[in-house]
Design an enzyme around this catalytic site. Structure first.
Site, PDB file in Angstrom:
ATOM      1  N   ASP A 214       5.717 -80.598 -41.376  1.00 13.48           N
ATOM      2  CA  ASP A 214       6.350 -81.732 -42.061  1.00 13.48           C
ATOM      3  C   ASP A 214       5.645 -81.947 -43.400  1.00 13.48           C
ATOM      4  O   ASP A 214       4.635 -81.308 -43.690  1.00 13.48           O
ATOM      5  CB  ASP A 214       6.249 -83.000 -41.206  1.00 13.48           C
ATOM      6  CG  ASP A 214       4.810 -83.365 -40.913  1.00 13.48           C
ATOM      7  OD1 ASP A 214       4.182 -84.025 -41.760  1.00 13.48           O
ATOM      8  OD2 ASP A 214       4.285 -82.970 -39.841  1.00 13.48           O
ATOM      9  N   ASP A 216       4.250 -84.842 -44.323  1.00 11.13           N
ATOM     10  CA  ASP A 216       3.473 -86.065 -44.245  1.00 11.13           C
ATOM     11  C   ASP A 216       4.307 -87.196 -44.887  1.00 11.13           C
ATOM     12  O   ASP A 216       5.457 -86.990 -45.275  1.00 11.13           O
ATOM     13  CB  ASP A 216       2.098 -85.901 -44.903  1.00 11.13           C
ATOM     14  CG  ASP A 216       1.053 -86.847 -44.312  1.00 11.13           C
ATOM     15  OD1 ASP A 216       0.963 -86.906 -43.072  1.00 11.13           O
ATOM     16  OD2 ASP A 216       0.340 -87.497 -45.073  1.00 11.13           O
TER      17      ASP A 216
END
Length: 297
Positions: A214, A216
């Site tokens: 991902d 973040d």
């Protein structure tokens, strides 16, 4: 030349390594407590009757019962040392702190920033002091093999980058995420410290395959990191991770030369406490980690 025993510490989503021969799960006792799980031993066939010895440890335990802060890192590394492991590949899920490192990307980390605070970080301490260098915390030879494996398997990767290690288990605040970006960090995770420090003390060569799951929370389209999204990318990355490990084991081969950087001999110049002043109880606990140098005394 010594026998290669390739250790793999598998993070979230990578709990086992199929395709080994003569495999077994075995409990390894350590003076530091219980490791995350039993160790998975096996041999990877290379052809022509040759094999590479492999030892796999699920970092969070099978079924993921251990959080990043509750993992017994000292027991894990001690168990790997007792199993004869010479080199460790850490497979870790991370968040990206850079636009050019999207989910699904692999980063072959070369630096760490350790911001953890609730973990035992050394095998040494009061009664037996040692200081090892962490200036270059990963093994470049392992990194070379991992890079070649990514190339051979057409896996998108970046060689080099700083892994920011946070305590967790919560994900970052937006302010924290932006702070780490301002420091130039590439990825963020919760597990590779003190793991890398302990591997260095145990004279085991160590390298990280950081799998981006991902962006973040700094990224405008990823403001809220959700476990379901992370797991989906983890499942996609798991096959690539196993392909990399298999390729590294194959290219390493059944025998290895000593570390060119002396990473398997760092304790030669690290022990400070004189033999007469060493705590006998701690010396006994260090029988595996520091046995090479202690047996020379």
């Amino acid at each position: 030349m010594t026998k290669t025993v390739l250790g793999v510490i598998g993070g979230s989503g990578v709990y086992e390594f199929p395709g080994l021969r003569n495999e077994r799960w075995e409990r390894v006792e350590t003076p530091w407590g219980e490791p995350s799980d039993e160790l998975h031993f096996g041999e990877l066939p290379l052809g022509d009757g040759k094999t590479v010895q492999m030892v796999f440890l699920p970092r969070h335990g099978r079924g993921h019962p251990h959080s990043p802060s509750s993992i017994n890192y000292r027991a894990n590394i001690d168990a790997m040392k007792r199993a004869g492991v010479t080199d460790i590949i850490s497979v870790s899920a991370v968040g990206s702190l850079k636009e050019e490192l999207p989910p699904g990307h692999f980063v072959i980390v070369d630096q760490f920033i350790d911001r953890t605070f609730a973990r035992e970080k050394s095998f040494f301490g009061e009664g037996f002091v040692a200081h090892v260098s962490m200036a270059n915390p990963v093994c470049p030879r392992l990194g070379d093999h991992i890079e070649a494996a990514c190339q051979d398997n057409n896996i998108a990767y970046t060689r080099g980058g700083t892994y920011m290690v946070m305590e967790g288990p919560q994900f970052s605040t937006l302010a924290e995420s932006n702070l780490y970006r301002s420091w130039g960090c590439s990825v963020i995770g919760m597990t590779n410290m003190p793991e890398a420090k302990l591997a260095r003390e145990a004279e085991i060569c160590y390298a990280t395959v950081a799998m981006v799951t991902d962006y973040d929370c700094w990224h405008p389209t990823h403001a809220h990191v959700e476990v379901s999204d992370v797991i989906r990318v983890l499942e996609e990355n798991a096959g690539h991770a196993r392909a990399v490990i298999r390729a590294v084991a194959t290219s390493f081969g059944p025998e290895r030369e000593p570390s060119p950087q002396g990473l398997d001999r760092v304790l030669d110049t690290a022990l400070i406490t004189s033999p007469a002043k060493r705590d006998p109880a701690l010396v006994k606990k260090l029988d595996a980690v520091a046995g090479r140098v202690l047996n020379q005394a």
